[in-house]
Design a protein around this motif. Sequence first.
Motif, mmCIF file in Angstrom:
data_model
loop_
_atom_site.group_PDB
_atom_site.id
_atom_site.type_symbol
_atom_site.label_atom_id
_atom_site.label_comp_id
_atom_site.label_asym_id
_atom_site.label_seq_id
_atom_site.Cartn_x
_atom_site.Cartn_y
_atom_site.Cartn_z
ATOM 1 N N ALA A 82 0.840 -1.199 0.000
ATOM 2 C CA ALA A 82 0.000 0.000 0.000
ATOM 3 C C ALA A 82 0.879 1.255 0.000
ATOM 4 N N SER A 83 1.128 1.793 -1.170
ATOM 5 C CA SER A 83 2.013 2.948 -1.331
ATOM 6 C C SER A 83 1.503 4.164 -0.571
ATOM 7 N N ASN A 84 2.424 4.897 0.074
ATOM 8 C CA ASN A 84 2.080 6.162 0.716
ATOM 9 C C ASN A 84 2.110 7.335 -0.251
ATOM 10 N N ALA A 85 2.523 7.098 -1.489
ATOM 11 C CA ALA A 85 2.642 8.195 -2.452
ATOM 12 C C ALA A 85 1.303 8.877 -2.707
ATOM 13 N N ILE A 86 0.203 8.163 -2.521
ATOM 14 C CA ILE A 86 -1.113 8.736 -2.803
ATOM 15 C C ILE A 86 -1.487 9.845 -1.828
ATOM 16 N N TYR A 87 -0.810 9.916 -0.673
ATOM 17 C CA TYR A 87 -1.210 10.873 0.364
ATOM 18 C C TYR A 87 -0.513 12.228 0.250
ATOM 19 N N GLY A 88 0.233 12.457 -0.832
ATOM 20 C CA GLY A 88 0.985 13.697 -0.972
ATOM 21 C C GLY A 88 0.193 14.965 -0.711
ATOM 22 N N PRO A 89 -0.974 15.147 -1.324
ATOM 23 C CA PRO A 89 -1.736 16.375 -1.059
ATOM 24 C C PRO A 89 -2.183 16.508 0.399
ATOM 25 N N ARG A 90 -2.538 15.400 1.049
ATOM 26 C CA ARG A 90 -2.977 15.468 2.446
ATOM 27 C C ARG A 90 -1.837 15.827 3.389
ATOM 28 N N THR A 91 -0.629 15.448 3.039
ATOM 29 C CA THR A 91 0.511 15.675 3.926
ATOM 30 C C THR A 91 1.418 16.801 3.432
ATOM 31 N N ARG A 92 0.875 17.645 2.566
ATOM 32 C CA ARG A 92 1.696 18.720 1.983
ATOM 33 C C ARG A 92 2.314 19.607 3.056
ATOM 34 N N ALA A 93 1.592 19.879 4.153
ATOM 35 C CA ALA A 93 2.110 20.756 5.205
ATOM 36 C C ALA A 93 3.340 20.159 5.895
ATOM 37 N N TRP A 94 3.462 18.835 5.886
ATOM 38 C CA TRP A 94 4.634 18.207 6.516
ATOM 39 C C TRP A 94 5.930 18.668 5.849
ATOM 40 N N ASP A 330 -9.870 10.828 17.620
ATOM 41 C CA ASP A 330 -10.881 10.545 16.608
ATOM 42 C C ASP A 330 -10.264 9.799 15.428
ATOM 43 N N ALA A 331 -9.481 8.779 15.737
ATOM 44 C CA ALA A 331 -8.798 8.036 14.678
ATOM 45 C C ALA A 331 -8.695 6.570 15.054
ATOM 46 N N GLY A 332 -8.870 5.732 14.051
ATOM 47 C CA GLY A 332 -8.581 4.322 14.185
ATOM 48 C C GLY A 332 -7.313 4.032 13.419
ATOM 49 N N HIS A 333 -7.413 3.085 12.467
ATOM 50 C CA HIS A 333 -6.280 2.811 11.585
ATOM 51 C C HIS A 333 -6.141 3.966 10.589
ATOM 52 N N PHE A 334 -4.956 4.090 9.966
ATOM 53 C CA PHE A 334 -4.640 5.197 9.048
ATOM 54 C C PHE A 334 -4.675 6.539 9.783
ATOM 55 N N ALA A 335 -4.293 6.538 11.063
ATOM 56 C CA ALA A 335 -4.463 7.728 11.899
ATOM 57 C C ALA A 335 -3.697 8.937 11.378
ATOM 58 N N SER A 336 -2.460 8.744 10.940
ATOM 59 C CA SER A 336 -1.652 9.895 10.516
ATOM 60 C C SER A 336 -2.196 10.537 9.256
ATOM 61 N N PHE A 337 -2.918 9.759 8.435
ATOM 62 C CA PHE A 337 -3.478 10.300 7.202
ATOM 63 C C PHE A 337 -4.900 10.794 7.387
ATOM 64 N N ARG A 338 -5.603 10.259 8.374
ATOM 65 C CA ARG A 338 -6.920 10.809 8.709
ATOM 66 C C ARG A 338 -6.773 12.200 9.322
ATOM 67 N N HIS A 339 -5.767 12.348 10.185
ATOM 68 C CA HIS A 339 -5.535 13.632 10.846
ATOM 69 C C HIS A 339 -4.070 14.046 10.681
#
Length: 365
Positions: A82-94, A330-339
């Motif tokens: 499961a590539s993390n590359a898809i989350y680029g826009p969500r994690t742009r602030a990082w 307010d997070a289960g799995h995928f916590a860092s990408f949910r929030h």
Amino acid sequence: MLDTVLVATAVATAVAATPVALLLGHRRIRQAANARLMRITAPDGVDEQEFVRIGGIEQWISIRGEDLANPVILEIHGGPGASNAIYGPRTRAWEKHFTIVRWDMRGTGKTLGRSGADHQGELGFARMYQDAVEVTDFVRARLGVDRVVLVANSFGSAFGLRLARQYPDRYCAYVGTDQKIHDADGDDADHLALLARLRAAGKRKELAAVGAIDRDRRTWTAEQYGTYAKIAATTDPLTFSTMKSVVMKSLWFSPLHSLSELGTLGKGMKLSEQILPDTAGFDDRADGTCFELPFFVFQGDQDVLNPTDRARCFLDDVQAPVKEFALIRDAGHFASFRHPDQFLHLMLTKVRPVVATAGLHAAGR
């Protein structure tokens, strides 16, 4: 594995429910907006994607950030596959505060697409662990740093714990999120909890399917891992909601992936299932709880897939120069990408102060 099953399920559901022309038109608009969001124009920034020869095959690595003087994060993605590359826009602030390195492991995403399933070499834990060491050394050399922050999520944390334990000279801190704790199947509390959840919800078909699987994961086939993961995730409302609102949308609107590459991502998730039995007998406590680097776990407060309490109890036993456990609310799995905002806050307030100077000493910096 949990990531694997649910991405495929959520995407298939969305595609089936929406007219194709409307779906594709909306996708193009959102992709264009995300591409603009991801532009890096800072004079000291970096935005590189390339294929690097790792472990005998070409593997995709992305390096992005607004200031090369920032600490470097190397992510180890979950799945497997499961590539993390898809989350680029969500994690742009990082990327304003860290240089983020993302890598599609063999059998995953763009690495799989480069040479195809028949040319991925050995898809086993030991081979992929050595790949991670090689990627680490490539990043250190490319960016001219002694050490990097190791961030591992979900299945990737099986690699992460072992890398952090064995190579404190290469990493200035370990951060686990969706942290998986292996115990050679000595704790079946999550299995029992799933059975209770299914029973309470009246899910007779799913209850029978899980009940037919031995509680000892060391006996499971790759297919049984898949069955269990799908039922565990789709019957947890918070996890399934996150899959639909975060994972599926990130996948569908990724500006880095064409339609054909979305298909490759799905194939990689299925292909990578064969790795799971390699880890069935892992025992993280027996392997050692002494770490020579700062050690952090940032876990979703409601993660039932990699249970929050189990990760907390493991950290209680850890001996490290600095250690801390924190919840992502307010997070289960995928916590860092949910929030991603909560995760970034934890990285800035807890991790970055510890590694403010570590890992930034190298020639030419």
